[in-house]
Scaffold this active site. Structure first.
Site, short mmCIF file in Angstrom:
data_model
loop_
_atom_site.label_atom_id
_atom_site.label_comp_id
_atom_site.label_asym_id
_atom_site.label_seq_id
_atom_site.Cartn_x
_atom_site.Cartn_y
_atom_site.Cartn_z
N ARG A 176 -52.32 39.73 -25.61
CA ARG A 176 -53.24 39.25 -26.63
C ARG A 176 -52.48 38.49 -27.70
O ARG A 176 -51.28 38.70 -27.91
CB ARG A 176 -54.03 40.41 -27.24
N ARG A 180 -56.62 36.89 -37.08
CA ARG A 180 -57.38 37.68 -38.07
C ARG A 180 -58.37 36.76 -38.77
O ARG A 180 -57.97 35.71 -39.29
CB ARG A 180 -56.44 38.26 -39.11
N ARG A 259 -32.38 40.22 -23.50
CA ARG A 259 -32.19 39.08 -24.40
C ARG A 259 -31.38 39.58 -25.58
O ARG A 259 -31.41 40.75 -25.93
CB ARG A 259 -33.53 38.55 -24.90
N ARG A 290 -35.84 31.62 -36.62
CA ARG A 290 -36.25 31.96 -37.98
C ARG A 290 -35.06 32.05 -38.91
O ARG A 290 -33.91 32.13 -38.47
CB ARG A 290 -37.04 33.27 -37.99
N GLU A 313 -31.45 32.81 -37.13
CA GLU A 313 -31.51 33.65 -35.93
C GLU A 313 -31.77 32.78 -34.70
O GLU A 313 -32.72 32.01 -34.67
CB GLU A 313 -32.64 34.69 -36.11
N TYR A 361 -38.07 48.51 -25.39
CA TYR A 361 -38.01 48.14 -26.80
C TYR A 361 -38.68 49.26 -27.60
O TYR A 361 -39.84 49.61 -27.35
CB TYR A 361 -38.72 46.80 -27.10
N ASP A 363 -39.46 50.51 -31.59
CA ASP A 363 -39.31 50.38 -33.02
C ASP A 363 -38.65 51.65 -33.54
O ASP A 363 -38.65 52.68 -32.85
CB ASP A 363 -40.69 50.20 -33.67
P1 FDA Z 1 -29.35 52.01 -31.19
O1 FDA Z 1 -29.05 50.81 -30.39
O2 FDA Z 1 -29.65 51.83 -32.61
O3 FDA Z 1 -28.12 53.02 -31.07
C1 FDA Z 1 -27.41 53.23 -29.87
C2 FDA Z 1 -25.96 53.49 -30.23
O4 FDA Z 1 -25.26 53.87 -29.03
C3 FDA Z 1 -25.24 52.27 -30.78
O5 FDA Z 1 -24.68 52.56 -32.04
C4 FDA Z 1 -24.15 51.99 -29.74
O6 FDA Z 1 -22.94 51.50 -30.32
C5 FDA Z 1 -23.96 53.36 -29.12
N1 FDA Z 1 -23.36 53.30 -27.78
C6 FDA Z 1 -23.79 52.56 -26.74
N2 FDA Z 1 -22.97 52.74 -25.67
C7 FDA Z 1 -22.00 53.63 -26.08
C8 FDA Z 1 -20.87 54.19 -25.44
N3 FDA Z 1 -20.52 53.86 -24.19
N4 FDA Z 1 -20.10 55.05 -26.13
C9 FDA Z 1 -20.40 55.37 -27.43
N5 FDA Z 1 -21.47 54.85 -28.08
C10 FDA Z 1 -22.26 53.98 -27.41
N6 FDA Z 1 -37.41 48.50 -35.40
C11 FDA Z 1 -38.32 48.62 -36.38
O7 FDA Z 1 -38.96 49.66 -36.52
N7 FDA Z 1 -38.55 47.57 -37.25
C12 FDA Z 1 -37.87 46.40 -37.16
O8 FDA Z 1 -38.09 45.48 -37.93
C13 FDA Z 1 -36.89 46.27 -36.11
N8 FDA Z 1 -36.19 45.12 -35.99
C14 FDA Z 1 -35.31 44.98 -34.94
C15 FDA Z 1 -34.62 43.77 -34.80
C16 FDA Z 1 -33.75 43.61 -33.73
C17 FDA Z 1 -33.02 42.31 -33.58
C18 FDA Z 1 -33.56 44.66 -32.80
C19 FDA Z 1 -32.66 44.49 -31.62
C20 FDA Z 1 -34.22 45.87 -32.96
C21 FDA Z 1 -35.11 46.05 -34.05
N9 FDA Z 1 -35.76 47.24 -34.24
C22 FDA Z 1 -36.68 47.36 -35.25
C23 FDA Z 1 -35.54 48.39 -33.32
C24 FDA Z 1 -34.48 49.38 -33.82
O9 FDA Z 1 -33.23 48.74 -33.90
C25 FDA Z 1 -34.44 50.55 -32.80
O10 FDA Z 1 -35.63 51.27 -32.90
C26 FDA Z 1 -33.33 51.52 -33.04
O11 FDA Z 1 -32.10 50.84 -33.03
C27 FDA Z 1 -33.35 52.56 -31.91
O12 FDA Z 1 -32.32 53.48 -32.09
P2 FDA Z 1 -31.47 53.99 -30.84
O13 FDA Z 1 -30.70 55.13 -31.35
O14 FDA Z 1 -32.34 54.19 -29.67
O15 FDA Z 1 -30.51 52.76 -30.43
#
Ligand code: FDA
Length: 385
Positions: A176, A180, A259, A290, A313, A361, A363
């Site tokens: 979708r 608005r 990506r 952006r 970005e 993905y 949040d």
């Molecule tokens: P996250 O990726 O944060 O943490 C995983 C960790 O594991 C990392 O620190 C990594 O270094 C570690 N790791 C990986 N492999 C490893 C290994 N082999 N050994 C040791 N450590 C390791 N959400 C939202 O609510 N509002 C928003 O505006 C945004 N905006 C946004 C922008 C962009 C560009 C992205 C990519 C994402 C967002 N998000 C977001 C999502 C948000 O980033 C996401 O919800 C959290 O990062 C999730 O937390 P996690 O702990 O799952 O992963």
């Protein structure tokens, strides 16, 4: 250093929530390792060295949720400002409010349509594909909001995000395109929204601030020279793994597609570059998607008026070694994921979670909500062994 009761791989919001719950509810001693040199995963932010403005290192992070349990939980570690996210887009030299709303429609068509008139106009324009099954994202976009608005605001922006002409993208990428029929341009509809008052890192550090939580940075789970590595730990210690699921299995079944984004930082000697936190660029001629100007995330702070910092970005397909950001989720990815999940389910004493561990993905509020569910439903058994 004694052996922990639980090892958490990754200090993002998922790992931190599990750590906090394991200590608070089960009295466990927890070690968190992260291969990065800082805590907090992608939500991490830091003060810009030149201006002191808080910059979100991995892209703009806006906190919002309608989940009351998550809201109550996060408020234990930080208060939130009243920030409400709004996005604008530049198209052919004119700035429009996003998401597409009555203000966008009237500005674009140079009109003063009422909600019903605008609804009728867009229904008529969307009729171009009536009765046809859209075969690609381009046709789907037109069938949802009509050609003029689609081509101005969606087509090239989406093309830049995917580095692919929308005619070559599957229609399924969008289900979708909300329009608005009011002038409301708040980006999120959630009940709760705001930014952590003292910044993301203060929040994230408070979650790990307990004598029974040890955080080891610059420590990769697959580095066999460090003691708590996969080969040494597997089956011997309870583990919550939040790194990429395909990496855990040495990419045995192939790599999952992601990506990524590149952020280009620039310092400017003006107090305010664009008057808002996020400006999209809808046209193909502008290579970035952006520009983020972080000072606008915290209008309540007393930042310098003489300088600002911006981040352009760019979006692209991730290659090996890039930060994985958004799952591509192609047919091949989904097949691989199913196989990896089967393996993950039988991995001894190891739970997979978070956005990388589940190839989803999420949040921030979803990552926290999902960690709270894991802590309720699976952590007790994992800790019992
Ligand atoms: P996250 O990726 O944060 O943490 C995983 C960790 O594991 C990392 O620190 C990594 O270094 C570690 N790791 C990986 N492999 C490893 C290994 N082999 N050994 C040791 N450590 C390791 N959400 C939202 O609510 N509002 C928003 O505006 C945004 N905006 C946004 C922008 C962009 C560009 C992205 C990519 C994402 C967002 N998000 C977001 C999502 C948000 O980033 C996401 O919800 C959290 O990062 C999730 O937390 P996690 O702990 O799952 O992963």
């Amino acid at each position: 250093m004694s052996t922990p009761d639980l090892l958490i791989v990754g200090s993002g919001l998922f790992g931190l929530t599990i750590a906090e719950r394991a200590v608070a509810e089960h009295g466990a001693k927890v070690t968190i390792i992260d291969r990065r040199s800082h805590i907090g995963g992608n939500a991490y932010s830091e003060a810009d060295a030149v201006t002191g403005i808080e910059v979100h290192k991995y892209g703009a992070h806006l906190f919002h949720t309608s989940n009351d349990r998550v809201w109550e939980y996060v408020n234990r570690f930080t208060s939130f400002t009243g920030y409400q996210h709004k996005v604008y887009t530049t198209h052919q030299g004119v700035v429009y409010p996003m998401p597409i709303n009555l203000g966008t429609v009237n500005q674009f068509f140079q009109a003063a349509y009422t909600p019903d008139e605008a609804r009728a106009l867009i229904a008529e324009q969307a009729g171009e594909f009536a009765g046809k099954d859209p075969e690609n994202l381009n046709d789907k976009g037109i069938s949802l909001i009509g050609r003029p608005l689609y081509e101005a605001f969606i087509k090239n922006y989406t093309g830049k995000q995917w580095q692919t002409d929308p005619k070559d993208l599957p229609a399924s990428i969008i289900s979708r395109l909300p329009v608005r029929y009011t002038y409301d341009n708040r980006y999120f509809n959630d009940t709760h929204e705001g930014l952590p008052t003292d910044g993301y890192t203060a929040w994230l550090e408070r979650m790990a601030d307990h004598p029974d939580i040890e955080v080891r940075l610059d420590t990769d789970y697959f580095d066999t020279s460090q003691p708590l590595n996969r080969d040494a730990v597997r089956g011997n210690l309870p583990v919550v793994y939040t790194g990429p699921v395909d990496r855990y299995f040495d990419h045995d079944l192939g790599e999952l597609g992601w990506r990524t984004i590149d952020l280009e930082t620039e310092h400017l000697e003006v107090g305010d570059f664009q008057g808002t936190s996020v400006m999209n660029y809808a046209d193909a001629e502008v290579p970035y998607t952006r520009i983020i100007e972080p000072r606008h995330f915290h209008p309540e702070r007393d930042y310098t008026k003489d300088a600002t910092v911006i981040q352009r970005e760019y979006s692209r397909f991730a290659e090996s070694g890039d930060e994985p950001y958004y799952p591509i989720n192609s047919g091949a990815d989904r097949e691989r994921l199913l196989e990896y999940r089967k393996r993950a389910e039988v991995e001894p004493r190891t739970l997979f979670g978070g956005r990388l561990g589940t190839y989803q993905y999420l949040d921030m509020h979803m990552a926290i909500g999902s960690a709270l569910s894991m802590a309720d439903n699976k952590l007790p058994d994992l800790l019992r062994g």
